[in-house]
Scaffold this active site. Structure first.
Site, PDB file in Angstrom:
ATOM      1  N   GLU A   1      -3.656   7.490  -3.759  1.00 20.84           N
ATOM      2  CA  GLU A   1      -2.887   6.251  -3.093  1.00 20.84           C
ATOM      3  C   GLU A   1      -2.943   5.231  -4.315  1.00 20.84           C
ATOM      4  OE1 GLU A   1      -5.711   5.104   0.117  1.00 20.84           O
ATOM      5  OE2 GLU A   1      -7.046   4.533  -1.109  1.00 20.84           O
TER       6      GLU A   1
ATOM      7  N   TYR B   1       1.017  -1.258  -0.045  1.00 22.08           N
ATOM      8  CA  TYR B   1       0.084   0.042  -0.081  1.00 22.08           C
ATOM      9  C   TYR B   1       0.919   1.228   0.010  1.00 22.08           C
ATOM     10  CZ  TYR B   1      -3.028   3.891   1.654  1.00 22.08           C
ATOM     11  OH  TYR B   1      -3.697   4.785   1.804  1.00 22.08           O
TER      12      TYR B   1
END
Lengths: 290, 379, 290, 379
Positions: D189, D101
């Site tokens: 993201e 992530y």
């Protein structure tokens, strides 16, 4: 006593496995410098020469070893980042040996290290040495000996020349600092003069300048106003042809300043000794040590 | 590295600066064709890396294409301060109302890029700086923030009372700043920044100097180097990774380190000689560099003696000794050589030299005095 | 006494000839604020309302008039530059009323004003008022009266509501500060609480928070540790659904933190009074003034 | 403003991030054609502005074009958390070795963009953050310096032991940071950042949220707004320069200022009512805004009473009164209205309202209580 480095200096070497880094790492270790860590991304976990732990980042190195000083031997395009990495990782002193760092990089690095409260020496400098205690950089250890003279210089090999002549004449040094000759560097003459003035063991200072800029003039002003210890100065480039013109802007901003004549005049006005030749330092310093 | 006017203008145009159209010509016929294409009066401007070309007759106004051809004929091949004009820029002539100066340089004192602007632009800007310094405004730029609009406007208002011109100038300064940073400049200037009689702002001349240390990471800028406009021996030295500046004396110097190199030249002069060059072989140990250095120095017919002054720190003196031996074996020297070596591996170096018939000293003053004497024909 | 502004405040108004700027310039002048200068590029040399000199730049204004405070009414795309201009020109306090300033602009403006040592209030705030002395911003003067309560709030009209209720109840204010509701602003609750704690005339503080962020929790921590004076708090948005933007970008609830419940809990833990409704301030403050 | 996955990916691709090819389809046939074009297994992914689409069945692996058509048929038109799927992204399916992530958000506490990275990426990243916070590294970025390589490398090494992967991840973070800053993001993201079994790094999903305050100066980003995926009344309100959020209650609220609007909703609830919306008419005085606000609120059939709460500071209350009169003359109200006005020009406003048959109070609590009672059918 000494300035900037001493036997408590715990050094991390950035670029320890490179050609220059590994050579000088060994030299520094032989000289007795406490080399506690090296950094080469991707070689974290290995050891240099079987003894010095290598880390991927300076932060890792500082956390694991308590290094308080860093010396940088990475290629020019990576030097600015390496300086900032060291400053951000919490060392107190960063010495950047790398030559050829773009000056625009330094316009950002300089405020960065100031904000972090870290002293930067260099780039494009030979580093510094406190004879008998610690050497950080590339100044050959065997040309130095402990003694009462503080040495500060903008150049590398010229410094060696003068230190060597002092040593051969039996005049030792507290600390020799090569501040580097780039237009923007972390530590200037005044910073070093101030440190030498405060250092109880330093009895006299030898200072080697060069043509260009006004650092030497400002240093002379500082000597005049704030120094009780004697200072002997030299300017390299007295016979150099006036610099290729840097357009109008260069001429406007520097005007008449930066010539050897002007600098020597400032030295004289500050009551400094003036070495006409490198070898003149020996007698001029000896006379001032009394 | 200096850029030519036309190169600097191409870059500035890419950042939005308003610049009259222009093209480079290397022959009078090309200059004529370009002038014809523009169909208006043009300037023919010598492209050389030296100031004062205007006063030397290297910049001419041309009413017609025929005129452009004639002026280009005169300028191409002209010698300006020792440099031959190989190219001219043929550019649309501007109507000039007033001339301002806008420049940026990296300033040692503030450790920042600093703008200098003046409403009294043009070829006499240095005189303005010297005689009426209040006519120049200096504005340092913190590169962490870039050139803020308020500082650009402040400079704009310093140049022009009119807000439209002030805003236009502010915009040009931001464009110039962007070009300066992205091109790795140590200097960039627009002089003159012209206000036309109709109130348009145009950059009539542009100059850029690139920090050599930037060239590795800016290949497009590095490709702009024009070796034809440089001293051949300096080009040769740069290709060999040596720092070399040709001078007029007769003692050829090979030194490691810039400070020591300058001090060596000073000492040559101190003892009555004249250095033939500045040559720094740098810090790294490489016999190849010594070979190249000797090749470049011996190519100068003025050189009457060669002086090596090497203080071995990073530089291993045995490498230097090997370089001297290799080079002189391939091309025997026609002038005497004086070698001063000390420092790292000094004993090995001395042995190599002795075995090959050279002598060497470890004292700088002694070596310099000997080289000066040899250049003067002594022994 | 008071905080941040008083009768010695000498104000320059950036955007004085704009729609909002000119309206509020007159309001401030009527209130008695010393409005010494205005700034509108291109109108330098003119006068506002025949009396206030207008300059092209804040630097010119400060040099000519000695202004020590600036208030900004320029459109959002120019607000960040206006703040930096004021900070660089040497005022001590910059109040930015403008709403809609991009938050990424503020990430650069914030360190800039810190480096300059300048206090910024806002952006996206109603400004501040020291009743009877000086008003900088847009808080309606007639709803305030001099008195012992310091007021600090993240919102505009809600502040007016509460100040108005206090004033109607005969409870006056030392200074009312609207710090603004944006995610990044120059002055936070703690800065104001600290100032109120030091200000001898302030006897109690009314504090209005909102959902989002953790500023109120940190403020409560500060109250607990460092404040002797009583503080009464309120949180707007107790019934707001989680995760939606409530006008103020700052009102985005992130993770578990930033809820009204959490903030009220922090207030209670700090021994603060808690107003459930805006009108509750009146009795809670009155009780604490004794 | 939220961007769709495919829009965020297009932007990131422009900054050099390695992303599998993909195209948007609005019909099953289009999805099939795209899958055929790629000639390999694809993912069909619902493009909606809501999390948890995977768990809702909005993301499917498809071995063949026919499969893609079938899955697209199922997903298009699907309702995910109240939003209808109008578009799917058809993208080449990646071989997944591991999932990391990488995200950036503007952080209130540090007042800086802050990176969050974790080797434990994928759909359960919130759980990772909550349960094993040590698996997440937070790195604030000082935008004056940008993301330095050393910090990017530090994050790279936090994700991967291998230096090649660390370097690759560091590069992607610098690309993500550049996209974040240039696109005016408040969040960006990549999740998951996948390492393929052959050691390649690819961004398999991307998300960007744009700061609405940036849209005026970023027209290319503003043009990405997909109104078809938003609540129509909110789109309407935005076009009218109102801040509006639809809720489930029955008391329609019109307030000036976000803080007062929230406090008003709180007070509605305090007195036993349920607000039907959040609506902030903002600071400027403009009767037009009031007209639009009333139009939007009365379009909601749930609204049983309307509450105005205006504290006039910049806002002139007479403008608000005029807006109420104009709007209700054009479209007579079918539900009761309660008006609370105080502040600038209060007397004029009260006279305007009285003359037009409205009553108004100056007390907030009184007005809220009355509106709540009216919504409940009282008088």
């Amino acid at each position: 006593m000494s300035v900037f480095i001493d036997k408590n200096t715990k050094l991390v070497i950035q670029g320890i496995t490179g050609r220059d880094g590994s050579f000088h790492a060994k030299q520094m270790m032989e000289y007795g410098t406490q080399v506690v860590a090296g950094v080469t991304p991707g070689k974290g976990g290995q050891k240099f020469e079987g003894t010095v732990p290598i880390f991927n980042t300076v932060m890792d190195a500082v956390k694991a070893t308590g290094a308080n000083t860093s010396v940088i031997y990475v290629p020019p395009p990576f030097a600015a980042d390496a300086i900032m990495e060291a400053a951000a990782a919490g060392v107190q002193l960063v010495v950047c040996i790398t030559e050829g760092v773009p000056v625009l990089d330094m316009t950002k690095v300089y405020p960065f290290v100031k904000e972090k409260g870290v002293r930067l020496i260099g780039p494009n400098c030979p580093g510094l040495i406190t004879p008998g205690e610690s050497k950080v950089g590339i100044i050959p250890g065997r040309i130095c000996m402990p003694g009462p003279v503080g040495v500060v210089s903008r150049s590398g090999t010229l410094t060696y020349e003068i230190v060597y002549q002092l040593t051969r004449a039996g005049i030792g040094q507290t600390t020799c600092v090569g501040i580097g000759g780039d237009p923007i560097n972390g530590t200037n003459f005044i910073d070093c003069l101030e440190a030498f003035e405060k250092d109880p063991k330093t009895k006299a200072v030898a200072m080697m300048g060069e043509i260009g800029g006004t650092d030497e003039q400002e240093a002379a002003e500082f000597v005049k106003k704030h120094m009780k210890k004697p200072v002997v100065g030299f300017i390299a480039g007295q016979t150099a042809p006036p610099g290729r013109r840097m357009g109008h802007a260069g001429a406007i901003i520097s005007g008449s300043s930066g010539t050897a004549a002007e600098k020597l005049e400032a030295f004289a006005a500050a009551g400094m000794g003036i070495a006409k030749r490198p070898k003149d330092f020996v007698e001029l310093i000896r006379a001032r040590l009394g | 590295m200096n850029l030519h006017e036309y190169q600097a203008k191409d870059i500035l145009r890419g950042y939005g600066v308003n610049i009259p159209p222009g093209k480079v010509a290397t022959t009078p016929a090309e200059a004529e064709a370009i002038a014809k294409e523009y169909g208006t009066a043009v300037m023919v401007k010598a492209q050389v890396h030296v100031g004062g070309r205007g006063k030397a007759g290297g910049v001419k106004f041309c009413k017609t294409p025929a005129d452009a051809k004639e002026k280009a004929t005169a300028i191409l091949g002209m010698d300006i301060k020792g440099l031959t004009v190989e190219k001219v820029l043929v550019t649309v002539a501007a109507d000039i109302g007033s001339e301002a100066y806008v420049g940026i340089i990296v300033d040692r004192a503030t450790k920042k890029p600093v703008f200098m602007v003046s409403a009294a632009g043009g070829i006499d800007i240095e005189q303005v700086a010297a005689e009426t310094p209040e006519k120049i405004l200096y504005v340092p730029v913190d590169p962490r923030y870039g050139l803020p609009t308020y500082d650009a406007m402040r400079m704009g208002f310093f140049l022009f009372g009119d807000v439209k011109l002030a805003r236009g100038a502010a915009k040009i300064m931001q464009q110039l700043y962007a070009a300066f940073m992205a091109s790795g400049c140590s200097l960039a200037e627009i002089n003159p920044l012209v206000v036309t009689p109709t109130g348009e702002l145009i950059a009539v001349d542009g100059k850029m100097v690139i920090d050599d240390n930037e060239l590795d990471r800016l290949p497009a800028i590095a490709a702009l180097r024009d070796v034809s406009s440089e001293e051949p021996s300096e080009v040769d030295a740069r290709n060999a990774n040596l720092t070399f500046i040709k001078l007029d004396g007769d003692v050829g110097c090979v030194v490691n380190g810039a400070g020591l190199a300058m001090a060596t030249m000073d000492l040559v002069k101190y003892y009555g000689g004249e250095p033939a060059n500045f040559l720094d072989i740098g810090g790294s140990s490489n016999p190849e560099k010594v070979v190249n250095a000797l090749r470049i120095i011996t190519a100068d017919p003025n050189v009457k003696a060669i002086l090596f002054n090497i203080f071995g720190g990073i530089t291993r003196t045995d490498d230097v000794a090997n370089g001297i031996v290799t080079a002189t074996k391939a091309n025997p020297l026609k002038v005497p050589i004086v070698i001063r070596l000390t420092g790292t591996n000094e004993e090995i170096a001395m042995r190599i030299l002795t075995e090959n018939g050279f002598s060497a000293s470890s004292d700088m003053d002694e070596a310099v005095q000997k080289a000066v004497a040899l250049a003067k024909g002594g022994k």
